[in-house]
Design a protein around this motif. Structure first.
Motif, PDB file in Angstrom:
ATOM      1  N   TYR B  33       3.505  -7.468  -4.073  1.00 50.79           N
ATOM      2  CA  TYR B  33       2.286  -7.880  -4.773  1.00 50.79           C
ATOM      3  C   TYR B  33       2.361  -7.417  -6.221  1.00 50.79           C
ATOM      4  N   TYR B  35      -0.237  -6.633  -9.537  1.00 52.39           N
ATOM      5  CA  TYR B  35      -1.606  -6.418  -9.999  1.00 52.39           C
ATOM      6  C   TYR B  35      -1.588  -6.109 -11.497  1.00 52.39           C
ATOM      7  N   GLN B  37      -3.969  -4.315 -14.535  1.00 55.78           N
ATOM      8  CA  GLN B  37      -5.138  -3.487 -14.821  1.00 55.78           C
ATOM      9  C   GLN B  37      -5.307  -3.334 -16.329  1.00 55.78           C
ATOM     10  N   ASP B  42     -10.679  -2.494 -13.403  1.00 56.03           N
ATOM     11  CA  ASP B  42     -10.062  -2.281 -12.103  1.00 56.03           C
ATOM     12  C   ASP B  42      -8.850  -3.201 -11.974  1.00 56.03           C
ATOM     13  N   PRO B  43      -7.902  -2.849 -11.130  1.00 54.32           N
ATOM     14  CA  PRO B  43      -6.718  -3.704 -10.941  1.00 54.32           C
ATOM     15  C   PRO B  43      -7.118  -5.066 -10.369  1.00 54.32           C
ATOM     16  N   PHE B  45      -5.604  -8.659  -8.685  1.00 55.30           N
ATOM     17  CA  PHE B  45      -4.465  -9.246  -7.992  1.00 55.30           C
ATOM     18  C   PHE B  45      -3.941 -10.455  -8.771  1.00 55.30           C
ATOM     19  N   LEU B  88      -1.755  -2.267 -17.666  1.00 52.24           N
ATOM     20  CA  LEU B  88      -0.872  -1.588 -16.724  1.00 52.24           C
ATOM     21  C   LEU B  88      -0.603  -2.575 -15.603  1.00 52.24           C
ATOM     22  N   PHE B  90       0.936  -3.186 -11.970  1.00 52.06           N
ATOM     23  CA  PHE B  90       1.371  -2.511 -10.760  1.00 52.06           C
ATOM     24  C   PHE B  90       2.065  -3.496  -9.826  1.00 52.06           C
ATOM     25  N   SER B  94       4.395  -3.997   1.124  1.00 55.24           N
ATOM     26  CA  SER B  94       3.852  -3.686   2.439  1.00 55.24           C
ATOM     27  C   SER B  94       4.885  -4.000   3.506  1.00 55.24           C
ATOM     28  N   GLU B 104      -0.906  -1.281   5.612  1.00 56.39           N
ATOM     29  CA  GLU B 104      -0.328  -0.293   4.704  1.00 56.39           C
ATOM     30  C   GLU B 104       0.096  -0.973   3.410  1.00 56.39           C
ATOM     31  N   LEU B 105      -0.112  -0.273   2.318  1.00 62.23           N
ATOM     32  CA  LEU B 105       0.233  -0.818   1.014  1.00 62.23           C
ATOM     33  C   LEU B 105       0.696   0.332   0.138  1.00 62.23           C
ATOM     34  N   PHE B 107       1.935   1.432  -3.692  1.00 62.91           N
ATOM     35  CA  PHE B 107       1.987   1.047  -5.101  1.00 62.91           C
ATOM     36  C   PHE B 107       3.104   1.781  -5.836  1.00 62.91           C
ATOM     37  N   GLU B 109       4.448   3.146  -9.704  1.00 66.24           N
ATOM     38  CA  GLU B 109       3.742   3.928 -10.715  1.00 66.24           C
ATOM     39  C   GLU B 109       3.236   3.082 -11.872  1.00 66.24           C
ATOM     40  N   ARG B 112       3.530  -0.038 -18.163  1.00 67.31           N
ATOM     41  CA  ARG B 112       2.498  -0.196 -19.193  1.00 67.31           C
ATOM     42  C   ARG B 112       3.029  -1.096 -20.301  1.00 67.31           C
TER      43      ARG B 112
END
Lengths: 119, 116
Positions: B33, B35, B37, B42-43, B45, B88, B90, B94, B104-105, B107, B109, B112
């Motif tokens: 995935y 994302y 931000q 907020d992040p 999708f 940022l 991400f 999964s 479960e997911l 991420f 780090e 940027r």
């Protein structure tokens, strides 16, 4: 559509105080997952907890505890005896099954709550 | 244990340039995935891939494209960069669905991107 609301934009407490971060969600799915993440100033997303929609048991992990109530669509997070290191942005998130039905990693995040713990 | 690896961690580009971000998922994870931000946000999708095929699409601009390769790593390509693309980014992965690991997911780090 999925929606997550964290009504508290910012919270400021003094060290050793207890603090509760609120999270309310909306979904039409019967199976979903709820998450809390911590984002410190360094930027990474630190996983705190994952809870599936069928497990309403509350959970305690050290100073952290979570209260999941399906009846009110809430998943609140409490930090007991807060510490300066708890200062961060905290995100509540809701996952839904992706379009292909293969995973639950598509998250809708709340707006985040900035927690500042003063010494 | 191996985690999700993202590179580069920091990237500075000029407007109208192109940028490529890379993501290496945890071994044996079948879904990746992306994302985005923005500052103070907020992040959000962007897009996901399951077994190298696009599995879902979110608020990804047409200037962005992504793919997942045979070794399961993924790349996010961003062209005609705009100031608003500074964010940022991400990547997350999964494991195969089924059993207690469903949902479960993990991420990375984050990468940027700063557009000047």
């Amino acid at each position: 559509a999925q929606k997550v609301t964290q009504a508290q934009t910012e919270i400021s407490v003094v060290e050793k105080e207890d603090v509760t971060l609120d999270c309310v969600y909306e979904t039409r799915d019967t199976t979903y997952y709820l998450f809390w993440y911590k984002q410190p100033p360094s930027g990474e997303l630190v996983f705190l907890i994952r809870r599936n929609s069928f497990d309403e048991q509350n959970e305690i992990s050290g100073r952290y505890s979570w209260n999941f109530q399906k009846s009110t669509s809430s998943f609140n997070f409490t930090i007991t005896a807060s510490q300066v290191v708890d200062s961060a942005v905290y995100f509540c998130a809701l996952s839904e099954e992706n379009a292909g039905g293969t995973s639950y990693g598509k998250l809708t995040f709340g707006q985040g709550t900035i927690l500042t713990v003063h010494p | 244990a191996a985690g999700v690896i993202q590179s580069p961690r920091h990237l500075i580009k000029e407007k109208r340039e192109t940028a490529t971000l890379k993501c290496y998922p945890i071994p044996r994870h079948d879904t990746v995935y992306w994302y985005q931000q923005g500052p103070g946000q907020d992040p959000q999708f962007l897009i996901s891939f399951y077994e190298k095929m696009q599995s879902d699409k979110g608020s990804i601009p047409d200037r962005f494209s992504a793919q997942q390769f045979s070794d399961y790593h993924s790349e996010l390509n961003m062209s005609s960069l705009e100031l608003g693309d500074s964010a940022l980014y991400f990547c997350a992965s999964s494991p195969p669905r089924g059993g207690t690991n469903t949902g479960e997911l993990f991420f990375g780090e984050g990468s940027r991107l700063t557009v000047l």
